[in-house]
Design a protein around this motif. Sequence first.
Motif, PDB file in Angstrom:
ATOM      1  N   TYR A   1       0.834  -1.204   0.000  1.00 45.85           N
ATOM      2  CA  TYR A   1       0.000   0.000   0.000  1.00 45.85           C
ATOM      3  C   TYR A   1       0.867   1.252   0.000  1.00 45.85           C
TER       4      TYR A   1
ATOM      5  N   GLY B   1      -3.545   5.222  -0.360  1.00 38.05           N
ATOM      6  CA  GLY B   1      -4.501   4.133  -0.396  1.00 38.05           C
ATOM      7  C   GLY B   1      -4.362   3.224  -1.592  1.00 38.05           C
TER       8      GLY B   1
ATOM      9  N   TRP C   1       3.393   0.357   3.444  1.00 42.89           N
ATOM     10  CA  TRP C   1       2.793  -0.761   4.197  1.00 42.89           C
ATOM     11  C   TRP C   1       2.738  -1.996   3.312  1.00 42.89           C
TER      12      TRP C   1
ATOM     13  N   LEU D   1      -7.682   4.357   4.384  1.00 45.61           N
ATOM     14  CA  LEU D   1      -6.286   4.712   4.142  1.00 45.61           C
ATOM     15  C   LEU D   1      -6.147   5.858   3.149  1.00 45.61           C
TER      16      LEU D   1
ATOM     17  N   THR E   1       0.517  10.204   7.546  1.00 44.19           N
ATOM     18  CA  THR E   1       0.539   8.755   7.682  1.00 44.19           C
ATOM     19  C   THR E   1       1.468   8.094   6.671  1.00 44.19           C
TER      20      THR E   1
ATOM     21  N   LEU F   1       1.684   5.184  10.524  1.00 46.11           N
ATOM     22  CA  LEU F   1       0.716   4.241   9.971  1.00 46.11           C
ATOM     23  C   LEU F   1       0.364   3.167  10.990  1.00 46.11           C
TER      24      LEU F   1
END
Length: 323
Positions: A5, A9, A29, A120, A127, A133
């Motif tokens: 990710y 998003g 992520w 997200l 973030t 995050l």
Amino acid sequence: MINAYRANGLHTVLSPDVPGQSLTSDIVWIDLVAPSHEEDRLVEDLLGIEVPTRDDLKDIEPSSRLYVEKDAVFMTASLVFKADTNNPQITDVAFILTGDRLVTVRYAEPKSFNLFIAALGRAPDETCDGRMLLAHLIETIADRTAEILETVVARVDQLSNDIFRGRDERRPPKFLEHKLAEIAECHRLVGKVRDSLSSLSRVLSFLLNVPAVQEDTKVVSLCATVVKDVATLSEHAAFIAGNIAFLLDASLGLINVEQNAIIKIFSIASVVFLPPTLVASVYGMNFRAMPELDWTFGYPMALVGMLISAIVPFYFFRWKGWL
């Protein structure tokens, strides 16, 4: 499955079947969902860390759940999933901070992850860092836990209304026994929620002592807020568990009361019919010297005597308040 990710998003799926894959700098992520051995190896090669396996996640020793290795922070938390069903379960999820990226390893689908992924893209720009995050992800987990507790509170209130309904209202057969099963379901769910909150509390305490996290004041502030939320939720879960224990004791007490009332009815009925039985037994004896056997009205008098001997104890019990 390996989902990578970005902060906005957008995500991409990494596969060990595609050669020459690399991670771009905007990927913050990496979410491994029930990864295979090949997928574990791919992430290990890309990040230079050792990904925990399913057996590693089941290890309950604190030293195996919270540790730092090669500048990577490894944390394992127990989360509730299937909370909306009659069979809630606990799953272990690994959170790994390596550099500016967050890596999660899970073998189930907690609803909190789906909620976090959906939000997200709407998250602020801050973030983009893996540490922030992770803080927001744990915050989402805590919020989802609060929703679960709210659902349990509603179920407990409904159970309380059903159990303590009006005394004049007749309950269906096995009504309280069925409520005991519902109480057990609530108790099992709250127990798993308390285990999850305890695990989250340990993870947050460990995370706040990580030097890389202490450097970011925003992350520290958010984690401190989540710590307070988790503590509050733990107290609330303990309160709910106390209410459930009260409902369990009350249900068992009401079942005993109903059983005692049934036994009381049978006991009084046997006492009421004891004098008529005595009269009938007396005149059922076949002795020759029984003048009542020759009376014309002997049989009606015996019936009247049995009736009176049954009515007198009945009204006596009513007068005493035993009926």
